[in-house]
Design a protein around this motif. Sequence first.
Motif, PDB file in Angstrom:
ATOM      1  N   GLU A   1       0.871  -1.172   0.000  1.00 45.98           N
ATOM      2  CA  GLU A   1       0.000   0.000   0.000  1.00 45.98           C
ATOM      3  C   GLU A   1       0.906   1.219   0.000  1.00 45.98           C
ATOM      4  O   GLU A   1       1.639   1.471   0.942  1.00 45.98           O
ATOM      5  CB  GLU A   1      -0.915  -0.016   1.216  1.00 45.98           C
ATOM      6  CG  GLU A   1      -1.947   1.073   1.146  1.00 45.98           C
ATOM      7  CD  GLU A   1      -2.951   0.993   2.277  1.00 45.98           C
ATOM      8  OE1 GLU A   1      -2.820   1.793   3.214  1.00 45.98           O
ATOM      9  OE2 GLU A   1      -3.841   0.116   2.212  1.00 45.98           O
TER      10      GLU A   1
ATOM     11  N   ALA B   1      -8.840   7.602  -0.684  1.00 39.60           N
ATOM     12  CA  ALA B   1      -8.297   6.969  -1.882  1.00 39.60           C
ATOM     13  C   ALA B   1      -7.091   6.149  -1.445  1.00 39.60           C
ATOM     14  O   ALA B   1      -6.226   6.646  -0.726  1.00 39.60           O
ATOM     15  CB  ALA B   1      -7.871   8.006  -2.911  1.00 39.60           C
TER      16      ALA B   1
ATOM     17  N   CYS C   1      -4.004   3.877  -2.917  1.00 38.79           N
ATOM     18  CA  CYS C   1      -3.235   3.529  -4.106  1.00 38.79           C
ATOM     19  C   CYS C   1      -2.223   2.467  -3.708  1.00 38.79           C
ATOM     20  O   CYS C   1      -1.550   2.605  -2.689  1.00 38.79           O
ATOM     21  CB  CYS C   1      -2.476   4.731  -4.639  1.00 38.79           C
ATOM     22  SG  CYS C   1      -3.531   6.148  -4.988  1.00 38.79           S
ATOM     23  N   ASN C   2      -2.118   1.402  -4.509  1.00 35.49           N
ATOM     24  CA  ASN C   2      -1.125   0.387  -4.181  1.00 35.49           C
ATOM     25  C   ASN C   2      -0.676  -0.389  -5.404  1.00 35.49           C
ATOM     26  O   ASN C   2      -1.315  -0.381  -6.439  1.00 35.49           O
ATOM     27  CB  ASN C   2      -1.613  -0.556  -3.084  1.00 35.49           C
ATOM     28  CG  ASN C   2      -2.747  -1.443  -3.506  1.00 35.49           C
ATOM     29  OD1 ASN C   2      -2.836  -1.886  -4.637  1.00 35.49           O
ATOM     30  ND2 ASN C   2      -3.632  -1.731  -2.581  1.00 35.49           N
ATOM     31  N   HIS C   3       0.449  -1.032  -5.216  1.00 37.35           N
ATOM     32  CA  HIS C   3       0.970  -2.021  -6.139  1.00 37.35           C
ATOM     33  C   HIS C   3       0.840  -3.344  -5.410  1.00 37.35           C
ATOM     34  O   HIS C   3       1.166  -3.431  -4.236  1.00 37.35           O
ATOM     35  CB  HIS C   3       2.448  -1.764  -6.456  1.00 37.35           C
ATOM     36  CG  HIS C   3       2.666  -0.521  -7.251  1.00 37.35           C
ATOM     37  ND1 HIS C   3       2.676   0.727  -6.687  1.00 37.35           N
ATOM     38  CD2 HIS C   3       2.873  -0.344  -8.565  1.00 37.35           C
ATOM     39  CE1 HIS C   3       2.891   1.621  -7.626  1.00 37.35           C
ATOM     40  NE2 HIS C   3       3.020   1.006  -8.779  1.00 37.35           N
TER      41      HIS C   3
ATOM     42  N   LEU D   1      -0.893  -0.453 -10.769  1.00 41.28           N
ATOM     43  CA  LEU D   1      -1.329   0.599  -9.861  1.00 41.28           C
ATOM     44  C   LEU D   1      -2.831   0.507  -9.762  1.00 41.28           C
ATOM     45  O   LEU D   1      -3.535   0.633 -10.768  1.00 41.28           O
ATOM     46  CB  LEU D   1      -0.927   1.986 -10.343  1.00 41.28           C
ATOM     47  CG  LEU D   1      -1.413   3.123  -9.452  1.00 41.28           C
ATOM     48  CD1 LEU D   1      -0.822   3.014  -8.045  1.00 41.28           C
ATOM     49  CD2 LEU D   1      -1.083   4.462 -10.057  1.00 41.28           C
ATOM     50  N   THR D   2      -3.310   0.244  -8.595  1.00 39.38           N
ATOM     51  CA  THR D   2      -4.744   0.207  -8.352  1.00 39.38           C
ATOM     52  C   THR D   2      -5.080   1.365  -7.440  1.00 39.38           C
ATOM     53  O   THR D   2      -4.430   1.559  -6.416  1.00 39.38           O
ATOM     54  CB  THR D   2      -5.163  -1.118  -7.689  1.00 39.38           C
ATOM     55  OG1 THR D   2      -4.766  -2.195  -8.532  1.00 39.38           O
ATOM     56  CG2 THR D   2      -6.659  -1.177  -7.468  1.00 39.38           C
ATOM     57  N   THR D   3      -6.072   2.136  -7.813  1.00 37.01           N
ATOM     58  CA  THR D   3      -6.548   3.233  -6.985  1.00 37.01           C
ATOM     59  C   THR D   3      -8.023   2.999  -6.720  1.00 37.01           C
ATOM     60  O   THR D   3      -8.813   2.881  -7.655  1.00 37.01           O
ATOM     61  CB  THR D   3      -6.349   4.587  -7.682  1.00 37.01           C
ATOM     62  OG1 THR D   3      -4.962   4.740  -7.979  1.00 37.01           O
ATOM     63  CG2 THR D   3      -6.822   5.733  -6.797  1.00 37.01           C
TER      64      THR D   3
ATOM     65  N   GLU E   1     -13.201   2.578  -8.746  1.00 35.51           N
ATOM     66  CA  GLU E   1     -11.921   1.888  -8.860  1.00 35.51           C
ATOM     67  C   GLU E   1     -11.292   2.184 -10.202  1.00 35.51           C
ATOM     68  O   GLU E   1     -11.974   2.237 -11.222  1.00 35.51           O
ATOM     69  CB  GLU E   1     -12.108   0.371  -8.705  1.00 35.51           C
ATOM     70  CG  GLU E   1     -10.817  -0.387  -8.735  1.00 35.51           C
ATOM     71  CD  GLU E   1     -10.972  -1.854  -8.375  1.00 35.51           C
ATOM     72  OE1 GLU E   1     -10.114  -2.640  -8.791  1.00 35.51           O
ATOM     73  OE2 GLU E   1     -11.944  -2.205  -7.694  1.00 35.51           O
TER      74      GLU E   1
END
Length: 133
Positions: free
Chosen positions: A79, A90, A92-94, A108-110, A126
């Motif tokens: 995260e 919000a 954001c993570n890999h 990258l998911t937000t 998403e």
Amino acid sequence: MTKHAGGENRQALETVADAFARAWTDGEWDGYLALYADDFVFEYPAEPSAGRWTGADAVAHRDRWHQRFKDVRVVTTGEDLRMFAGPWVAVCNHSESVIAGTRRKNVLTTVLHRIDGSGRIVEYREFLGARPE
């Protein structure tokens, strides 16, 4: 709600983000889904669930999305950032996940959640980039 550094919604937003993370890592979906208000907006970027819905359509699409991903587990997560603004969080993570036996890197998911005054989720959005490894 109690006022905290970072805004009056901070504790409730942390609860939402933590529950969302537990759903993906531990399969604890019931606690996360229980945080939704009866009426909410659901937006998802990828097929077969792509679109933006409200009311009963949002419930139906969220439930289909949940059925599609309920057995997916995030196996590593980094995260990178949680951002708070008013009623929004919000995250954001890999991460890496296993979907239908295929390991994926989620570049990258937000994920954005908006809550109402009682801390219930009234909007989910998403944006993601996932690719097979």
